[in-house]
Write a protein that holds these residues in place. Structure first.
Motif, mmCIF file in Angstrom:
data_model
loop_
_atom_site.group_PDB
_atom_site.id
_atom_site.type_symbol
_atom_site.label_atom_id
_atom_site.label_comp_id
_atom_site.label_asym_id
_atom_site.label_seq_id
_atom_site.Cartn_x
_atom_site.Cartn_y
_atom_site.Cartn_z
ATOM 1 N N GLN A 1 0.808 -1.219 0.000
ATOM 2 C CA GLN A 1 0.000 0.000 0.000
ATOM 3 C C GLN A 1 0.844 1.274 0.000
ATOM 4 O O GLN A 1 0.298 2.366 -0.169
ATOM 5 C CB GLN A 1 -0.906 0.024 1.229
ATOM 6 C CG GLN A 1 -1.912 -1.084 1.285
ATOM 7 C CD GLN A 1 -2.636 -1.120 2.624
ATOM 8 O OE1 GLN A 1 -2.407 -0.293 3.498
ATOM 9 N NE2 GLN A 1 -3.510 -2.091 2.785
ATOM 10 N N VAL A 2 2.152 1.152 0.170
ATOM 11 C CA VAL A 2 3.020 2.330 0.282
ATOM 12 C C VAL A 2 2.877 3.243 -0.924
ATOM 13 O O VAL A 2 2.624 4.450 -0.789
ATOM 14 C CB VAL A 2 4.496 1.916 0.486
ATOM 15 C CG1 VAL A 2 5.440 3.075 0.239
ATOM 16 C CG2 VAL A 2 4.693 1.392 1.901
ATOM 17 N N ALA A 3 3.048 2.712 -2.127
ATOM 18 C CA ALA A 3 2.997 3.542 -3.326
ATOM 19 C C ALA A 3 1.609 4.154 -3.511
ATOM 20 O O ALA A 3 1.483 5.330 -3.861
ATOM 21 C CB ALA A 3 3.392 2.723 -4.557
ATOM 22 N N VAL A 4 0.557 3.368 -3.253
ATOM 23 C CA VAL A 4 -0.813 3.865 -3.404
ATOM 24 C C VAL A 4 -1.064 5.029 -2.446
ATOM 25 O O VAL A 4 -1.597 6.073 -2.832
ATOM 26 C CB VAL A 4 -1.834 2.725 -3.164
ATOM 27 C CG1 VAL A 4 -3.256 3.246 -3.156
ATOM 28 C CG2 VAL A 4 -1.655 1.631 -4.196
ATOM 29 N N ARG A 5 -0.678 4.867 -1.201
ATOM 30 C CA ARG A 5 -0.867 5.939 -0.213
ATOM 31 C C ARG A 5 -0.074 7.187 -0.576
ATOM 32 O O ARG A 5 -0.552 8.310 -0.421
ATOM 33 C CB ARG A 5 -0.474 5.452 1.183
ATOM 34 C CG ARG A 5 -1.438 4.476 1.785
ATOM 35 C CD ARG A 5 -0.990 4.074 3.169
ATOM 36 N NE ARG A 5 -1.919 3.143 3.764
ATOM 37 C CZ ARG A 5 -2.077 2.992 5.069
ATOM 38 N NH1 ARG A 5 -1.352 3.684 5.913
ATOM 39 N NH2 ARG A 5 -2.951 2.131 5.524
ATOM 40 N N ALA A 6 1.142 6.964 -1.049
ATOM 41 C CA ALA A 6 1.987 8.106 -1.420
ATOM 42 C C ALA A 6 1.374 8.876 -2.594
ATOM 43 O O ALA A 6 1.347 10.113 -2.602
ATOM 44 C CB ALA A 6 3.384 7.625 -1.768
ATOM 45 N N VAL A 7 0.861 8.148 -3.592
ATOM 46 C CA VAL A 7 0.242 8.796 -4.749
ATOM 47 C C VAL A 7 -0.995 9.590 -4.311
ATOM 48 O O VAL A 7 -1.210 10.721 -4.753
ATOM 49 C CB VAL A 7 -0.112 7.763 -5.846
ATOM 50 C CG1 VAL A 7 -1.005 8.373 -6.912
ATOM 51 C CG2 VAL A 7 1.165 7.217 -6.468
#
Length: 183
Positions: free
Chosen positions: A170-176
């Motif tokens: 979920q890191v990339a999704v949350r960052a985006v």
């Protein structure tokens, strides 16, 4: 002990493509690792046998590394000393058990006997500790003394690894999402 490293190449690649996102990605990677560490710590603690809670209470999480390169999480028992024994060393015996042939130290067993069995401190508690240590040393103990509780391995196998990976995915999704909210 659970020692894990995660592949962060997707998040790192995203940070290289959109350099303005790097600070957000760093924060999300660290937050993800912290959440994963807290979750694994809770899972291990819940599977740790309890005498009087010292070992369970000593289980903690350490995070090291750089979010843009390699991060490592470590779940282990801290070096808390009680009755002449470190919970860090003791946790290995609880996790893996002990082979027959060597007696465990009687000090912690005597303390356990006094607290759990209500035996008065003195010659009687020493005698009981001796008998228990002998049974463990000869491989005749009941419970997990010779086989191990495997609380770290069970926490990892019973969903810890999957939950950790799911959170880090979920890191990339949350960052985006955070980056888009700034625009």
């Amino acid at each position: 002990m659970i020692d894990y490293t995660l592949d962060l190449t997707e998040a790192i690649r995203l940070g290289q493509l959109v350099p303005q996102m790097r600070p957000i990605l760093r924060e999300e990677i660290r937050a993800g690792m912290d959440e994963a560490g807290a979750l694994l710590t809770t899972m291990v603690s819940a599977r740790t046998p309890v005498s009087f809670g010292t070992l369970r209470g000593s289980i903690g999480f350490h995070l090291s590394g750089d979010p843009e390169q390699l991060m490592e999480g470590l779940i282990q028992a801290e070096a808390t000393y009680l009755a002449g024994t470190s919970t860090h060393l003791y946790s290995n015996y609880v996790e893996f058990g002990r082979r027959a042939g060597r007696w465990p130290p009687t000090g912690p067993i005597e303390l356990w006997a006094v607290r759990k069995l209500g035996i008065p401190w003195g010659p009687e508690s020493k005698s009981v500790a001796f008998l228990i240590a002998r049974a463990i040393g000869e491989g005749r103990s009941k419970g997990t003394a010779n086989t191990g509780a495997h609380m770290f391995q069970r926490a990892w196998d019973e969903g810890g690894q999957t939950k950790l990976q799911r959170r880090m995915d979920q890191v990339a999704v949350r960052a985006v999402k955070r980056f888009a909210a700034l625009r």
